[in-house]
Design a protein around this motif. Structure first.
Motif, PDB file in Angstrom:
ATOM      1  N   GLU A 100       0.942  -1.190   0.168  1.00 53.71           N
ATOM      2  CA  GLU A 100      -0.071  -0.075  -0.208  1.00 53.71           C
ATOM      3  C   GLU A 100       1.065   1.161  -0.200  1.00 53.71           C
ATOM      4  OE1 GLU A 100      -2.783   0.191   3.340  1.00 53.71           O
ATOM      5  OE2 GLU A 100      -3.549   2.215   2.526  1.00 53.71           O
ATOM      6  N   ILE A 101       1.974   1.412   0.851  1.00 47.67           N
ATOM      7  CA  ILE A 101       2.841   2.451   0.927  1.00 47.67           C
ATOM      8  C   ILE A 101       3.488   2.735  -0.418  1.00 47.67           C
ATOM      9  CG2 ILE A 101       4.576   3.501   2.005  1.00 47.67           C
ATOM     10  CD1 ILE A 101       3.476   2.112   4.695  1.00 47.67           C
ATOM     11  N   GLU A 102       4.103   1.428  -1.026  1.00 40.46           N
ATOM     12  CA  GLU A 102       5.007   1.732  -2.061  1.00 40.46           C
ATOM     13  C   GLU A 102       4.241   1.979  -3.385  1.00 40.46           C
ATOM     14  OE1 GLU A 102       8.366   0.374  -2.566  1.00 40.46           O
ATOM     15  OE2 GLU A 102       8.007   1.454  -4.474  1.00 40.46           O
ATOM     16  N   GLY A 121       9.899   8.787  -9.932  1.00 43.18           N
ATOM     17  CA  GLY A 121       9.264   7.426  -9.756  1.00 43.18           C
ATOM     18  C   GLY A 121       9.975   6.247 -10.491  1.00 43.18           C
ATOM     19  N   PHE A 122       9.461   5.124 -10.241  1.00 41.61           N
ATOM     20  CA  PHE A 122       9.896   3.858 -10.916  1.00 41.61           C
ATOM     21  C   PHE A 122       8.689   3.079 -11.832  1.00 41.61           C
ATOM     22  CE2 PHE A 122      12.828   4.111  -7.327  1.00 41.61           C
ATOM     23  CZ  PHE A 122      13.955   3.583  -7.844  1.00 41.61           C
ATOM     24  N   LEU A 123       9.135   2.972 -13.048  1.00 41.68           N
ATOM     25  CA  LEU A 123       7.987   2.036 -13.675  1.00 41.68           C
ATOM     26  C   LEU A 123       8.270   0.580 -13.557  1.00 41.68           C
ATOM     27  CD1 LEU A 123       7.658   4.344 -16.768  1.00 41.68           C
ATOM     28  CD2 LEU A 123       6.046   4.228 -15.072  1.00 41.68           C
ATOM     29  N   VAL A 147       5.966  -2.117 -12.160  1.00 37.73           N
ATOM     30  CA  VAL A 147       5.625  -2.233 -10.906  1.00 37.73           C
ATOM     31  C   VAL A 147       4.844  -1.099 -10.908  1.00 37.73           C
ATOM     32  CG1 VAL A 147       7.520  -3.221  -9.901  1.00 37.73           C
ATOM     33  CG2 VAL A 147       7.566  -0.730 -10.266  1.00 37.73           C
ATOM     34  N   ALA A 148       4.567  -0.243 -11.809  1.00 38.84           N
ATOM     35  CA  ALA A 148       3.530   0.983 -11.785  1.00 38.84           C
ATOM     36  C   ALA A 148       3.305   1.431 -13.126  1.00 38.84           C
ATOM     37  CB  ALA A 148       4.309   1.988 -10.930  1.00 38.84           C
ATOM     38  N   LEU A 162      12.817   9.445 -14.109  1.00 42.01           N
ATOM     39  CA  LEU A 162      12.559   8.247 -14.158  1.00 42.01           C
ATOM     40  C   LEU A 162      14.064   7.611 -13.429  1.00 42.01           C
ATOM     41  CD1 LEU A 162      10.078   6.854 -15.036  1.00 42.01           C
ATOM     42  CD2 LEU A 162      11.408   6.260 -17.170  1.00 42.01           C
ATOM     43  N   CYS A 163      13.694   6.673 -12.329  1.00 45.81           N
ATOM     44  CA  CYS A 163      14.743   6.131 -11.700  1.00 45.81           C
ATOM     45  C   CYS A 163      15.169   4.467 -12.005  1.00 45.81           C
ATOM     46  CB  CYS A 163      14.630   6.366 -10.330  1.00 45.81           C
ATOM     47  SG  CYS A 163      14.227   7.950  -9.714  1.00 45.81           S
ATOM     48  N   ASP A 164      14.234   4.124 -12.784  1.00 46.81           N
ATOM     49  CA  ASP A 164      14.249   2.470 -13.425  1.00 46.81           C
ATOM     50  C   ASP A 164      15.718   2.296 -13.512  1.00 46.81           C
ATOM     51  OD1 ASP A 164      11.740   3.825 -13.699  1.00 46.81           O
ATOM     52  OD2 ASP A 164      11.152   1.965 -14.722  1.00 46.81           O
ATOM     53  N   PRO A 165      16.123   0.898 -12.955  1.00 44.33           N
ATOM     54  CA  PRO A 165      17.424   0.296 -13.379  1.00 44.33           C
ATOM     55  C   PRO A 165      17.720  -0.236 -14.793  1.00 44.33           C
ATOM     56  CG  PRO A 165      16.217  -1.215 -11.944  1.00 44.33           C
ATOM     57  CD  PRO A 165      15.372   0.161 -12.148  1.00 44.33           C
TER      58      PRO A 165
END
Ligand code: SF4
Length: 317
Positions: A100-102, A121-123, A147-148, A162-165
């Motif tokens: 929920e928090i994530e 954020g991260f996608l 994830v989103a 965007l911080c995706d790896p």
């Protein structure tokens, strides 16, 4: 409940977990604020909960007593430990957020300056590569997964960071790239896009995004033959200039100084901006060659005017 937050790394870069925790607690009716023990000159009464978040292992821990019923520490900075000279990631100590928090919309008001008209954020999470110098695989899993959607952390801001790896390793890359295109926001892809799995189709879609900056990496010298042709056609397809195309160059890991220089010069000749990263930088000295190399390359003005490293090195004595 009174909830305190400590960004142990400092407040230069917005800490996403703290912004999400803040949003969630505020939703429960809690009072959330930065933990400043002597606010207004008086010692704070004990708080219900204080969260301490640390991203970088080299950041020293918060040195003072925390006056709270419960203190919760989390982040990669707490989960990375050095055992026998090797860095180990201790799963469970990174303070995983509940589902929920994530997935809550972050409380950007914690960092008003850095998040002005900008969403973070991260996608996707995870990366299939498992590079030994990186903790992503161990922390997030060796598979890139969605994830989103961007609507989870973006509500029309002009900019997205965007911080995706490893975004384009995700099977849903097409859907996610289209979400970024449709947003019409200026996007800073601030971690590496894996150039080794670039295709013309992916490059054509990335071209449609309003990209402010894109980062690639040439970490392993031996990937030369895979990386260079892809960098070439990525530039041809997008027609972008070096000002927004940055390539991380990992040094101080398993390459020689000559290989570092070769990567730097080659990238510059190809029309990209190299950016030197130093592995285990906290154990290097400011006088080390690799630190000099980093100062030369990463200072855009100097790098544009001083053509060769030897020249820079001579000037610096
Ligand atoms: S490709 Fe990048 S994100 Fe993936 S493991 Fe290697 S360094 Fe980490």
């Amino acid at each position: 409940m009174e909830v305190g937050l400590i960004d142990v790394d400092g407040h230069r870069y917005p800490n996403l977990p703290l912004m999400k925790l803040s949003a969630w607690h505020k939703k429960q009716g809690d009072n959330v604020e930065w933990y400043i023990p002597t606010k207004h000159g008086f010692p704070l009464p004990p708080m219900g909960k204080v969260y301490m978040s640390k991203v970088f292992s080299f950041t020293p821990d918060y040195p003072y007593y925390v006056n709270a019923k419960e203190v919760i520490k989390g982040g990669s900075g707490y989960a990375i430990k050095t055992v026998d000279g090797e860095e180990i990631f201790e799963k469970g100590k990174d303070g995983q957020l509940t589902h929920e928090i994530e997935h809550i919309y972050p409380d950007y008001s914690l960092y008003p300056e850095q998040t002005k008209d900008t969403a973070f954020g991260f996608l996707t999470r995870g990366c299939p590569r498992g590079c030994k110098f990186c903790h992503v695989g161990c922390k997030e899993g060796k598979k890139s997964r969605k994830v989103a959607n961007i609507s989870e952390f973006w509500k029309g801001q002009k900019n997205i960071v965007l911080c995706d790896p490893n975004l384009i390793a995700c099977p849903d890359w097409k859907d996610l790239l289209w979400q970024l295109i449709d947003s019409k926001a200026k996007v800073d892809i601030n971690q590496g896009i894996d150039i080794r799995i670039m295709t013309e189709e992916k490059a054509e879609l990335i071209k449609k995004i309003r990209v402010k900056a894109i980062h690639f990496a040439w970490d392993r010298y031996e990937d030369r033959e895979i990386i260079l042709p892809k960098l070439k056609y990525f530039k041809e397809i997008t027609g972008w200039g070096r000002e927004k195309m940055i390539v991380f160059v990992l040094t101080n890991y398993d390459t020689t100084h000559e290989q570092d220089l070769e990567r730097i010069y080659t990238l510059r000749d190809l029309g990209y901006n190299p950016y030197v990263m130093i592995y285990d930088k906290e154990h290097t000295k400011s006088t080390d060659k690799v630190r000099l190399l980093q100062r030369w390359v990463n200072n855009r003005r100097i790098f544009a005017t001083v053509e060769r490293f030897e020249e820079y090195s001579r000037k610096k004595g």
